[in-house]
Design an enzyme around this catalytic site. Sequence first.
Site, PDB file in Angstrom:
ATOM      1  N   HIS A 273       0.820  -1.209   0.000  1.00 23.15           N
ATOM      2  CA  HIS A 273       0.000   0.000   0.000  1.00 23.15           C
ATOM      3  C   HIS A 273       0.854   1.260   0.000  1.00 23.15           C
ATOM      4  CE1 HIS A 273      -3.351  -2.522   2.055  1.00 23.15           C
ATOM      5  NE2 HIS A 273      -3.462  -2.556   0.746  1.00 23.15           N
ATOM      6  N   LEU A 292      -0.941   0.223  21.340  1.00 18.72           N
ATOM      7  CA  LEU A 292      -2.308  -0.306  21.438  1.00 18.72           C
ATOM      8  C   LEU A 292      -2.459  -1.197  22.663  1.00 18.72           C
ATOM      9  CD1 LEU A 292      -2.886  -1.132  17.669  1.00 18.72           C
ATOM     10  CD2 LEU A 292      -4.310   0.411  19.032  1.00 18.72           C
ATOM     11  N   GLY A 296      -4.933  -0.591  26.207  1.00 22.11           N
ATOM     12  CA  GLY A 296      -6.022  -1.465  26.636  1.00 22.11           C
ATOM     13  C   GLY A 296      -6.536  -2.419  25.581  1.00 22.11           C
ATOM     14  N   ILE A 298      -6.425  -5.682  23.123  1.00 21.99           N
ATOM     15  CA  ILE A 298      -5.895  -7.036  23.242  1.00 21.99           C
ATOM     16  C   ILE A 298      -5.020  -7.275  22.016  1.00 21.99           C
ATOM     17  CG2 ILE A 298      -6.486  -9.485  23.360  1.00 21.99           C
ATOM     18  CD1 ILE A 298      -9.297  -8.397  24.410  1.00 21.99           C
TER      19      ILE A 298
END
Length: 593
Positions: A273, A292, A296, A298
């Site tokens: 991309h 991330l 919080g 996962i």
Amino acid sequence: MATGQLFSRTTQALFYNYKQLPIQRMLDFDFLCGRETPSVAGIINPGSEGFQKLFFGQEEIAIPVHSTIEAACAAHPIADVFINFASYRSATASSMAALKQATIKVVAIIAEGVPESDTKQLIAYARTNNKVVIGPATVGGIQAGAFKIGDTAGTLDNIIHCKLYRPGSVGFVSKSGGMSNELYNTIARVTNGIFEGIAIGGDVFPGSTLSDHVLRFNNIPQVKMVVVLGELGGHDEYSLVEALKQGKINKPVVAWVSGTCARLFKSEVQFGHAGAKSGGEVESAQAKNQALREAGAIVPTSYEALEGAIKETYEKLVEEGRVTPVKEVTPPQIPEDLNTAIKSGKVRAPTHIISTISDDRGEEPAYAGVPMSSIVEQGLGAGDVISLLFASCYVLTMVPCVSGAHNTIVTARAGKDLVSSLVSGLLTIGPRFGGAIDDAARYFKEAYDKGLTPYEFVESMKRKGIRVPGIGHRIKSSDNRDKRVELLQRFARSNFPSVKYMEYAVEVETYTLTKANNLVLNVDGAIGSLFLDLLAGSGMFTKQEIDEIVGIGYLNGLFVLARSIGLIGHTFDQKRLKQPLYRHPWEDVLYTK
């Protein structure tokens, strides 16, 4: 930016720049989901009006075609999604025109290569007017069991395998369309499936961001958890990090940022991309995954562990009673197209016309079983060919499926005489059948003599709503050239004193092929341009005389002469075979409601 659902089972769209396959895939998905109405309300094809026939399950339907965005929006005020299949050159103008329509709420831009400055303008307008842009460089999006954009989710087999014909509980957003298909499959294996999936596109400046859609998912009650697939490069994922830190998202988010392998390379790497470029450390996949995780989300330790993380998160929601298992349903069977069924030997269908003189099936026409290119390669003259073909009542330059031949065949089968049958076929010759040689010569000459570049010529024709004569083919493409055109060009380059008009036509073809791979120079365009070179290179005609020859339809006269031989052959062929009165089969007629 919208704050909730974009689509529903009643959503309808306007499709810009007609493409048969993605529209048919949308309609097949509608039928698979049990929708009562087709999701495509209208088609916008600049310069064209009328109807396009497509299938909605077993039923064939006629979808209106409009020449302008304004006309389409006025005719279909309920349609609030604009699916833009324009090339990157015209995607911005058409997308902005759609955004300015009061009825349009979502614009999906499929094209790659849209200039970043143009995309920024679209983003600014959309955000100011509370509208959504998906893309550019996107495959689109899908709401399971409700609506999908274009080619999203691929084939019907993949859609059924991923259980996208009914809604699940997972909201999914990714930059990649290809990886979306992979994740739809993964999510279907370990959860009750997708509720909505969006591919925002891989450009540096997407029309809407990962966090835009995650925040939407947070406001959709049916979405119980969110899966995000990002990639290295840019800062898009950090807006999601901030939203998580600020407590704006209260649903479980499972995320992974692809591109961790970039650190193995010693220099900056550009992945597939435009936005997937290994820049500084903050843009690395590792840094984004860590941010991330700390916010919080996962985040697994690898892409291979992503499926397990999704499964564990989903099973926890089930245990807590926050997700109710989805009752499985059996989707309806999509009818198989007749041509596909015939090729596979599943059905047999009667023919309605017998022709012994020519065959236009396959890659090129054949006369007396001899391909057209072979006749040219062997250097056979008109007398040789006519002798070859008339031995068995065969003819040159006519195949039975074109309109002129069909009219002659029907008239001959009605018991009419040779002249009546010939004239009925000749009367169809005009702007839609047989006029391309004259038109191609006239337009190519006018453009070349004015010094127009291929871009200026093609785009000026487009603005006038005129298709470029001599360009485009039903079968041939950039990967499957017309041998007749190649042979004519080879002969001209070896024998003509000048081929300036032919070379100009080739330059025009080079440009049109950037729009679609079937916009090749066809045999009409080749003949038209070469006759110009023949007239100009002979030194026997003034410019004024050449203009007059083209203007009075001289080249079309050659077409009429050759077609007459073919039409006479078809007349005799039908009479020799003692064919009865022709009646068109009723099952081949679309009776509209």
